[in-house]
Design a protein around this motif. Structure first.
Motif, short mmCIF file in Angstrom:
data_model
loop_
_atom_site.label_atom_id
_atom_site.label_comp_id
_atom_site.label_asym_id
_atom_site.label_seq_id
_atom_site.Cartn_x
_atom_site.Cartn_y
_atom_site.Cartn_z
N ARG A 53 7.20 -5.02 -8.40
CA ARG A 53 5.96 -4.40 -8.89
C ARG A 53 4.90 -4.24 -7.80
O ARG A 53 4.06 -3.38 -7.89
CB ARG A 53 5.39 -5.20 -10.05
CG ARG A 53 6.19 -5.05 -11.33
CD ARG A 53 5.53 -5.82 -12.45
NE ARG A 53 5.48 -7.26 -12.18
CZ ARG A 53 4.86 -8.15 -12.94
NH1 ARG A 53 4.20 -7.75 -13.99
NH2 ARG A 53 4.87 -9.42 -12.63
N ARG A 54 4.91 -5.10 -6.77
CA ARG A 54 3.85 -5.07 -5.78
C ARG A 54 4.41 -5.13 -4.38
O ARG A 54 5.48 -5.68 -4.14
CB ARG A 54 2.91 -6.25 -5.96
CG ARG A 54 2.16 -6.25 -7.27
CD ARG A 54 1.06 -7.29 -7.22
NE ARG A 54 0.25 -7.18 -8.42
CZ ARG A 54 0.19 -8.13 -9.34
NH1 ARG A 54 0.87 -9.22 -9.20
NH2 ARG A 54 -0.55 -7.95 -10.42
N THR A 58 -0.45 -6.89 -0.21
CA THR A 58 -1.29 -5.70 -0.21
C THR A 58 -2.16 -5.57 -1.46
O THR A 58 -2.89 -4.59 -1.59
CB THR A 58 -0.44 -4.42 -0.10
OG1 THR A 58 0.47 -4.38 -1.20
CG2 THR A 58 0.35 -4.40 1.20
N GLU A 59 -2.10 -6.53 -2.37
CA GLU A 59 -2.89 -6.42 -3.60
C GLU A 59 -4.39 -6.35 -3.29
O GLU A 59 -5.12 -5.53 -3.86
CB GLU A 59 -2.61 -7.61 -4.53
CG GLU A 59 -1.17 -7.70 -5.02
CD GLU A 59 -0.28 -8.51 -4.10
OE1 GLU A 59 -0.70 -8.77 -2.96
OE2 GLU A 59 0.83 -8.87 -4.51
N LEU A 62 -5.36 -2.92 -1.84
CA LEU A 62 -5.45 -1.87 -2.85
C LEU A 62 -6.74 -2.01 -3.66
O LEU A 62 -7.39 -1.02 -4.00
CB LEU A 62 -4.24 -1.92 -3.78
CG LEU A 62 -2.92 -1.47 -3.16
CD1 LEU A 62 -1.76 -1.79 -4.10
CD2 LEU A 62 -2.95 0.02 -2.86
N SER A 63 -7.14 -3.24 -3.94
CA SER A 63 -8.38 -3.48 -4.66
C SER A 63 -9.57 -3.01 -3.84
O SER A 63 -10.49 -2.36 -4.37
CB SER A 63 -8.52 -4.98 -4.97
OG SER A 63 -9.77 -5.26 -5.55
N ASN A 119 -7.01 -9.92 4.52
CA ASN A 119 -5.69 -9.37 4.29
C ASN A 119 -5.05 -8.87 5.59
O ASN A 119 -3.85 -9.02 5.80
CB ASN A 119 -5.77 -8.22 3.28
CG ASN A 119 -4.44 -7.94 2.62
OD1 ASN A 119 -3.85 -8.82 2.03
ND2 ASN A 119 -3.98 -6.72 2.73
#
Length: 198
Positions: A53-54, A58-59, A62-63, A119
């Motif tokens: 799913r991810r 990188t979550e 993306l936020s 990140n």
């Protein structure tokens, strides 16, 4: 008066224009460093193969990109609205909404810039080190044009792999942090500026 282009010459108008410029640069660099990096391409293939799913690590990125794009859109809309419709400048309700949105933007953009810094280093230390095949990846034209003047020690050159376009992420994060300060200053200026001055 059908338009209010003089608004761009006021303190709120000038600061709004600055936030749009900073937002555009940050959004371009953030999107480029995410979408075009070998790191993202590799894990995109993993997504297709394993139905993951991810993309690992990188979550937060993306936020941050979403926050930057949302407030860039709000800044553009508000700048155009104030420049084209004089009646908006006379509204006390709009002044309250404008101030509130820019205070929220200051907090969220600062948080977004901080997470992008985190990140970038997190991927470099825990993700990029696994990508030996990308160690000598060539710089693309955008990277060469924007970052050719940065010493290799700072930009990490080919030794730290261009698997995630590290320099772009760092500069985008810095623009976000500076933009958050501009947003806070703009909120203060909007709040303290009398409607008659616009």
């Amino acid at each position: 008066m059908s338009h209010n282009l003089e608004y761009l010459l006021t303190r709120p108008g000038g600061l709004k224009l600055a936030t749009v410029i900073f937002g555009v640069v940050s959004a371009i660099l953030s999107c480029h460093s995410y979408a075009n990096s070998p790191y993202s391409e590799y894990y995109s293939e993993e997504l297709a193969r394993n139905n993951t799913r991810r993309l690992p690590g990188t979550e937060l990125e993306l936020s941050n990109m979403s926050t930057t794009l949302v407030f860039l859109g709000i800044s553009v809309v508000y700048l155009l609205a104030h420049s084209l419709f004089y009646i908006i400048c006379e509204s006390r309700l709009n002044k309250f909404i404008d101030t509130s949105l820019h205070m929220a933007g200051a907090l969220l953009l600062f948080a977004g810039g901080a997470t992008l810094f985190y990140n970038a280093f997190n991927i470099k230390n825990n993700g990029c080190n696994a990508f030996e095949t990308f160690q000598t990846a060539p710089r693309d034209s955008i990277h060469s044009f924007l970052f050719g003047f940065i010493p290799s020690v700072l930009a990490y050159g080919n030794d730290v792999k261009l698997c995630q376009y590290f320099a772009e992420k760092i500069v985008a994060a810095a623009f976000n942090v500076v933009n958050s300060v501009l947003y806070a200053l703009l909120a203060f200026v909007i709040f303290t500026t009398e409607l008659e001055e616009l």
